[in-house]
Enzyme design. Structure first.
Site, PDB file in Angstrom:
ATOM      1  N   ARG A 135       0.812  -1.220   0.000  1.00 47.04           N
ATOM      2  CA  ARG A 135       0.000   0.000   0.000  1.00 47.04           C
ATOM      3  C   ARG A 135       0.849   1.277   0.000  1.00 47.04           C
ATOM      4  NH1 ARG A 135      -4.051  -1.181   4.826  1.00 47.04           N
ATOM      5  NH2 ARG A 135      -2.175  -2.221   5.602  1.00 47.04           N
ATOM      6  N   ASN A 161      -6.676  -2.704   1.672  1.00 48.22           N
ATOM      7  CA  ASN A 161      -6.622  -4.163   1.788  1.00 48.22           C
ATOM      8  C   ASN A 161      -8.035  -4.700   1.920  1.00 48.22           C
ATOM      9  OD1 ASN A 161      -3.907  -4.679   1.618  1.00 48.22           O
ATOM     10  ND2 ASN A 161      -3.550  -4.720   3.810  1.00 48.22           N
TER      11      ASN A 161
END
Length: 760
Positions: free
Chosen positions: A18, A36
């Site tokens: 990320r 996520n």
């Protein structure tokens, strides 16, 4: 303007995915978010057409080096007019789940660890988005701090600032910490000795040749100076481990090269993000002889945790050993010790000092062990750094299975649709502690992977604890013959679905006829198998004792060949006269004897006949001694009739030939090589015959005997020369540590067949 949703599947959690996506978004000047979702990372991207295309390309082709992208999907979406790009709160979604293994400390963290101007200078738990613990601290998914052991350590303001800073290497790093807010090390039993003092205390103990138990990422190790013969011998005595090799940890690569040969391929694995134990050829004699007695190889790893680095280098002025024994702190076959209570109960009598810390290990994880075949990785024990990375099979399976694995070198495997998740190493299930570890780890992993299995898959051996564990779960159980599971594991690793000739050679497995199998050739596919050949049966005398006392097998095989080989047994020094008479009576009356086709016991018997190893102190000692002797012998071909009769490999003929030559005084090393060559010839000859009769050209080689890379090379080379497509193992062990994957493969195939109402 264009708006898309990009979904990326694979190892994309816990590897800095990320933060990397957020940095790509800044560079590409797009807006949106990254989140996520459990099975995948979802990325919303808005911007000009060329910016969006560039962003997708960056995400897919420039991920973090620890990430593993299996597939991705792109969907057009309505414009939301995002004002910036953000990492948003994780959301749980059903689907495929990928869990990152633990990652070795990265070079950036090592530099900062030893930078006096860095606030994490000498911090034993430094990590970032690119490294550190993952699986071993995990409690739940998605992978966020509140679902790890690190939830017990709230971030200080400075760590929290870095955690939220897209430009920081610690951006969204879940285990991030520093001296102010992280876990602490201490001397167990002397908890007042903490942090800096605890590390200095430990280093002083190692310098003095003392034995230290050290809590790492996945459990405790026992450490001692690997160049101090007296200290290493003392550890052997305390562990009741007379000859089994110890693994060592070296300060750095330069140190490794001072006592071991390292190829470029081996160096890449040794220094990679997994940092397994690598089996390397010895060089020189700087290590204590008792590190790996009688073994041309030594198991070596580099420090993979910051605390391990600090054992070798600190600012205290002490000159500590540059190579340490680093062996798992456990009894033989038991699971690795992983908390203070276990350490006090099981390690206190084995060491002088226990260095522990207060970061909880949720899942035990032993070190992986890697051999090399043709200079490529060849796994012996798959655990830290690799588990639970899944294997993907291309057949469209649906459903979930839990495979319990074998009794020795146990691992289990969860099969979910087209993914097979082998667990980290558990141990030998004859030890009740390993059984408990298996049960608790299975419970946690099925929860993490959101699996409620439709089937439990077990080995059928009636006395195995693995079978009992499977049958206790309250689910339908199917059974898979041990050696068939070996072949299935090789097929699964190589994503093979066609019919193959499977050669499964190992020590022990329960046969369909109630005898002991171990030198088997099958025709099989993912759902069916037929035993078409095997080595000639013999009697294993003495039950379980025969697995460690190779002379028993030698005497038994000689009794099959000769009416009364008493003089031969005496001259070969296999046993004394009284013991021989007992074994002869057992053989004649079949008392405490079981019919066997075990290739492992055949290796043990030849090792005894050649005087290499009469009695083993650990599993595989006699067979490895035979292999090492063969590597010193002349490369020559054994000229005997190797053709099978009545689907039996003529291994008694091979035993007779080697015995005759040994009795005539031929060189032991040459005979060891001739045995390998003769057995390989028999295997290949029989495979060719079976292939011609059944129109097959694919062969899978599996089982613990194929850890022997000499046998593997002799068989594989000849098969390829004969035009066969040969499948071998790579990153899944050929030994019993891999069979759970084969069991799971069968279970998924069975579920698919049942949907057609035809699974028996």
């Amino acid at each position: 303007m264009r708006s898309v949703l990009l979904r990326v599947y694979g190892i994309v959690q816990g590897v800095g995915f990320r933060p990397t996506v957020a940095r790509h978004a800044q560079a590409c000047q797009v807006t949106g978010y990254v989140c996520n979702k459990g099975p995948y990372v979802e990325i919303a991207i808005e911007g000009e057409e060329h910016q969006v295309d560039k962003m997708i390309d960056c995400v897919i082709h420039q991920p973090p080096k620890q990430a593993m992208i299996i597939r991705h999907e792109v969907f057009n979406a309505s414009l939301h007019h995002y004002s910036d790009f953000q990492i948003v709160t994780s959301q749980k979604t059903k689907g495929e789940i990928y869990i990152s293994p633990d990652l070795a400390i990265c070079d950036d963290c090592v530099r900062e660890l030893y930078d006096p101007h860095n606030r994490r200078y000498l911090h034993p738990f430094i990590n970032c988005t690119n490294c550190g613990p993952r699986l071993t601290i995990l409690e739940g998914l998605p992978y966020d701090r509140e679902r790890t052991s690190m939830k017990a350590f709230p971030m200080c303001p400075e760590c929290e600032k870095e955690y939220h800073d897209p430009q920081s290497r610690f951006y969204d790093a879940q285990p991030v910490s520093c001296h102010e807010c992280g876990p602490e090390v201490y001397i167990l039993g002397h908890e007042e000795i903490r942090e800096r003092e605890a590390i200095i205390y430990t280093r002083q103990a190692l310098k003095e040749g003392k034995i230290v138990a050290i809590k790492g990422i996945g459990g405790f190790h026992l450490a001692v100076d690997a160049k101090n013969e007296k200290a290493v011998s003392r550890l052997r005595a305390l562990k009741h481990r007379p000859r089994k090799p110890f693994a060592v940890m070296a300060k750095n690569l330069t140190t490794v090269k001072s006592f071991a040969h390292v190829s470029k391929a081996q160096e890449a694995v040794l220094t990679g993000v997994q940092k397994p134990i690598c089996l390397l050829e010895k060089k020189g004699s700087s290590l204590a002889e008792s590190v790996a007695p009688g073994n041309p190889k030594v198991g070596v790893m580099l420090p993979y945790a910051p605390l391990q680095h600090l054992l070798f280098r600190y600012d205290d002025g002490l000159k500590t050993p540059d190579v340490l024994i680093m062996t798992s702190a456990n009894d033989s076959g038991a699971p690795i010790v992983h908390n203070d209570e276990e350490a006090l109960a099981e390690c206190a009598s084995l060491c002088d000092v226990i260095l522990s810390h207060n970061r909880v290990i949720r899942i035990r994880c032993d070190d992986s062990v890697m051999d090399f075949y043709h200079d490529a990785p060849y796994m012996i024990r798959r655990s830290r750094g690799y588990a639970p990375l899944p294997y993907y099979v291309s057949t469209s399976y649906e459903g979930a299975v839990l495979a319990i694995g074998g009794e020795l070198k146990n691992t289990f495997c969860i099969g979910k649709n087209q993914l097979l998740y082998p667990s980290s190493y558990i141990g030998d299930l004859s030890d009740i502690r390993s059984v408990k570890s298996l049960q608790s780890t299975m419970k946690l992993m099925t929860s993490l992977l959101e699996v409620d299995p439709d089937l439990i898959v077990c080995d059928p051996h009636p006395q195995y604890n693995a079978k009992r564990v499977g049958e206790s779960l309250g689910k339908e159980v199917v059974y898979v013959q041990h050696h068939y599971a070996h072949i299935l594991s090789c097929m699964a690793e190589n994503d093979v679905h066609d019919k193959v000739i499977g050669v499964a050679f190992d020590g022990t497995g329960y046969g369909d006829d109630g005898t002991i199998w171990g030198g088997e050739i099958f025709i099989c596919d993912p759902l069916h198998y037929k035993r078409v050949s095997h080595i000639q049966p013999f009697l294993q005398l003495g039950g379980d004792a025969s697995s460690l006392e190779g002379y028993r097998g030698a005497v038994s095989m000689l009794l099959d060949l000769y009416d009364d080989p008493q003089d031969l047994v005496m001259k070969l020094g296999l046993c004394d006269l009284s013991h021989y008479k007992v074994l002869r009576a057992m053989h004649a009356r079949k008392l405490n004897a079981v019919t066997s086709t075990s290739a492992g016991r055949l290796f043990d018997a030849i090792s005894a006949i050649l005087g290499l190893c009469l009695r083993s102190t650990y599993e595989g000692e006699a067979a490895t001694a035979l292999q090492f002797a063969a590597l010193q012998g002349k490369r020559q071909t054994l000229s005997i009739d190797v053709k099978a009769k009545q689907d039996l490999l003529p291994t008694k003929r091979l035993v007779a030939e080697i015995t005759k030559r040994r009795f005539n005084g031929e060189d032991v090393h040459d005979l060891a090589y001739l045995f390998h060559d003769g057995l390989a010839q028999m295997i290949v000859s029989e495979v060719i015959r079976i292939a011609q009769n059944n129109h097959l050209q694919k062969v899978a080689l599996s089982g613990g005997c194929f850890q022997n890379t000499l046998l593997l090379a002799l068989v594989e080379t000849r098969l390829k020369e004969a035009g066969f497509c040969v499948y071998i193992h790579h990153l899944l062990p050929p030994n019993d540590g891999g069979i759970a994957c084969g069991q799971a493969y069968y279970g998924l195939a069975c579920l698919k067949e049942r949907r057609n109402d035809s699974c028996v």
